[in-house]
Design an enzyme around this catalytic site. Structure first.
Site, PDB file in Angstrom:
ATOM      1  N   GLY A  76      39.303  36.368  -2.073  1.00  0.00           N
ATOM      2  CA  GLY A  76      38.378  35.697  -2.987  1.00  0.00           C
ATOM      3  C   GLY A  76      38.346  34.185  -2.833  1.00  0.00           C
ATOM      4  N   ASN A  77      39.517  33.583  -2.579  1.00  0.00           N
ATOM      5  CA  ASN A  77      39.545  32.114  -2.549  1.00  0.00           C
ATOM      6  C   ASN A  77      38.866  31.549  -1.298  1.00  0.00           C
ATOM      7  OD1 ASN A  77      41.643  32.990  -0.876  1.00  0.00           O
ATOM      8  ND2 ASN A  77      42.771  31.078  -1.175  1.00  0.00           N
ATOM      9  N   LYS A 102      37.712  51.412 -12.200  1.00  0.00           N
ATOM     10  CA  LYS A 102      37.429  49.996 -11.981  1.00  0.00           C
ATOM     11  C   LYS A 102      36.241  49.537 -12.821  1.00  0.00           C
ATOM     12  CE  LYS A 102      37.355  46.724  -8.218  1.00  0.00           C
ATOM     13  NZ  LYS A 102      38.450  45.901  -8.713  1.00  0.00           N
ATOM     14  N   LYS A 160      38.824  46.093  -0.203  1.00  0.00           N
ATOM     15  CA  LYS A 160      38.539  45.443   1.088  1.00  0.00           C
ATOM     16  C   LYS A 160      39.769  45.406   2.002  1.00  0.00           C
ATOM     17  CE  LYS A 160      40.240  40.905   1.069  1.00  0.00           C
ATOM     18  NZ  LYS A 160      41.177  41.041  -0.007  1.00  0.00           N
ATOM     19  N   LYS A 198      47.276  45.092  -0.438  1.00  0.00           N
ATOM     20  CA  LYS A 198      47.480  44.321   0.801  1.00  0.00           C
ATOM     21  C   LYS A 198      48.703  44.826   1.553  1.00  0.00           C
ATOM     22  CE  LYS A 198      45.645  40.187  -1.341  1.00  0.00           C
ATOM     23  NZ  LYS A 198      44.249  40.600  -1.182  1.00  0.00           N
TER      24      LYS A 198
HETATM   25  P1  ADP Z   1      42.371  38.360  -2.824  1.00  0.00           P
HETATM   26  O1  ADP Z   1      41.121  37.858  -3.455  1.00  0.00           O
HETATM   27  O2  ADP Z   1      42.814  37.528  -1.663  1.00  0.00           O
HETATM   28  O3  ADP Z   1      42.353  39.832  -2.543  1.00  0.00           O
HETATM   29  P2  ADP Z   1      44.171  38.902  -5.052  1.00  0.00           P
HETATM   30  O4  ADP Z   1      44.151  38.035  -6.260  1.00  0.00           O
HETATM   31  O5  ADP Z   1      43.590  40.261  -5.136  1.00  0.00           O
HETATM   32  O6  ADP Z   1      43.530  38.045  -3.884  1.00  0.00           O
HETATM   33  O7  ADP Z   1      45.687  39.065  -4.564  1.00  0.00           O
HETATM   34  C1  ADP Z   1      46.507  37.959  -4.252  1.00  0.00           C
HETATM   35  C2  ADP Z   1      47.394  37.584  -5.439  1.00  0.00           C
HETATM   36  O8  ADP Z   1      48.416  38.552  -5.626  1.00  0.00           O
HETATM   37  C3  ADP Z   1      48.177  36.317  -5.244  1.00  0.00           C
HETATM   38  O9  ADP Z   1      47.413  35.179  -5.526  1.00  0.00           O
HETATM   39  C4  ADP Z   1      49.328  36.496  -6.249  1.00  0.00           C
HETATM   40  O10 ADP Z   1      49.052  35.841  -7.461  1.00  0.00           O
HETATM   41  C5  ADP Z   1      49.361  37.989  -6.513  1.00  0.00           C
HETATM   42  N1  ADP Z   1      50.647  38.669  -6.312  1.00  0.00           N
HETATM   43  C6  ADP Z   1      51.027  39.756  -7.029  1.00  0.00           C
HETATM   44  N2  ADP Z   1      52.218  40.201  -6.646  1.00  0.00           N
HETATM   45  C7  ADP Z   1      52.615  39.386  -5.625  1.00  0.00           C
HETATM   46  C8  ADP Z   1      53.792  39.344  -4.804  1.00  0.00           C
HETATM   47  N3  ADP Z   1      54.761  40.238  -4.938  1.00  0.00           N
HETATM   48  N4  ADP Z   1      53.881  38.370  -3.865  1.00  0.00           N
HETATM   49  C9  ADP Z   1      52.898  37.459  -3.722  1.00  0.00           C
HETATM   50  N5  ADP Z   1      51.771  37.450  -4.473  1.00  0.00           N
HETATM   51  C10 ADP Z   1      51.615  38.407  -5.407  1.00  0.00           C
HETATM   52 MG    MG Z   2      42.064  41.373  -4.027  1.00  0.00          MG
END
Ligand code: ADP
Ligand code: MG
Length: 310
Positions: A11-12, A127, A210, A272
């Site tokens: 997202g970022n 969702k 995704k 992820k």
């Molecule tokens: P994206 O849009 O890149 O998919 P998400 O917000 O869905 O991003 O996922 C990334 C976020 O997951 C990070 O910004 C962090 O706040 C969070 N997060 C949750 N658990 C963890 C973890 N164990 N280690 C690192 N980040 C984590």
């Molecule tokens: Mg995400």
């Protein structure tokens, strides 16, 4: 060594609104171009949370005020988001490559991803999507076939399933464009979810994660590496706690172990790590990296990020 890379943008990398996206894609394109300039073959994938929300909301608002404007099926919302994000991204990436004197074409591919109609996710749509409706509006929408759920006393919202990707319908086109040295933007927002009905592909009321779709693509095009770019430089255990520990590497057995212990938040880091592990497990030598957008170059050089491998 030159690698075939699937680069999944979080997202970022795309911002939260029209102006934000226009700005964000410039920086994102620099990070992508850095890898291309090193000679890597790159396929770009991306999320679409805020964008698909915005598109859905716009049509919902229109449907509320104008009797003949239909609400859009989720599959169509995803298709529109692929076009909108793909346009900004291919525009910015083209400019970045041209200014580096790299003569490499960029193309966005509207991409369908097959899901299984019997996927358990369809029995438990979870969702929430879009805006809130009154009980009466929700009843009408239920009659039209939408699944509506009460959301924590705030009203009713449409909910959709999040099934697993089974096949990428346009995979051969992705491969052909890659072989012709084009940069392809594909499986945007996890891909347009479709269910097979004989020769027909029917748009499904779903959104595909995704990260999962990107791992599936990486497998299907025989990529060497899946890079998931997100808002954190590394994956952590005990995330956000005093004993938080950032991980440089993560083996498949440790990943399983940490997943079971609940170290990764559902809907954010969990998919992820799961998708990265699934790709690394799919064939020896395949590696996945989770890091931040502006650390991609260092990450691929082995200097940062969390590397998931067998
Ligand atoms: P994206 O849009 O890149 O998919 P998400 O917000 O869905 O991003 O996922 C990334 C976020 O997951 C990070 O910004 C962090 O706040 C969070 N997060 C949750 N658990 C963890 C973890 N164990 N280690 C690192 N980040 C984590
Ligand atoms: Mg995400």
């Amino acid at each position: 060594m030159k690698k075939k890379i699937v680069l999944a943008l979080g997202g970022n990398a795309l911002g939260n609104d029209l102006a934000g996206q226009m700005q964000a894609v410039k920086q994102t394109s620099q990070a992508i171009a850095d890898l291309i300039a090193q000679g890597h073959q790159v396929v770009v994938t991306h999320g679409n949370g805020p964008q698909v929300g915005m598109i859905n909301l716009a049509f919902e608002a229109a449907a509320k005020t104008q009797a003949h404007t239909p609400m859009l099926p989720m599959s169509v919302c995803v298709a529109l988001s692929q076009g909108y994000i793909g346009y900004d991204l291919q525009n910015a990436l083209r400019e970045e490559l041209v200014s580096r004197k790299l003569d490499i074409p960029v193309a966005t591919l509207i991409t369908q991803v097959e899901v299984d109609a019997n996927d358990d996710a369809f029995r438990h749509p979870s969702k929430p999507i879009g805006s809130f409706f009154s009980e009466q509006e929700a009843q009408q929408l239920t009659q039209q076939g939408y699944v509506m759920k009460e959301d924590a006393g705030r009203g009713y919202r449409r909910v959709v399933a999040s099934p697993a990707p089974v096949d990428i319908i346009e995979k051969q086109t992705v491969k052909t464009l890659m072989e012709a040295c084009h940069v392809v933007i594909t499986v945007g927002g996890g891909g347009i979810p479709v269910v097979r009905e004989g020769h027909h592909l029917h748009g499904a009321s779903a959104v595909i994660d995704k990260d999962w779709a990107s791992a599936k693509l990486a497998e299907m095009i025989d990529a060497d590496m899946l890079i998931i770019l997100t808002a954190v430089e590394k994956v952590a255990i005990n995330f956000g706690k005093p004993n938080q520990q950032w991980l440089d590497t993560l083996s498949l057995s440790d990943a399983e172990h940490f997943i079971a212990e609940g170290h990764f938040a559902a809907g954010s880091m969990l998919p992820k790590v799961q998708a990265a592990a699934a790709f690394a497990r799919s064939r020896p030598g395949r590696k996945a990296l989770i890091t931040m957008l502006d650390k991609a170059k260092e990450g691929i050089a082995g200097q940062t990020g969390t590397l998931i491998s067998q």
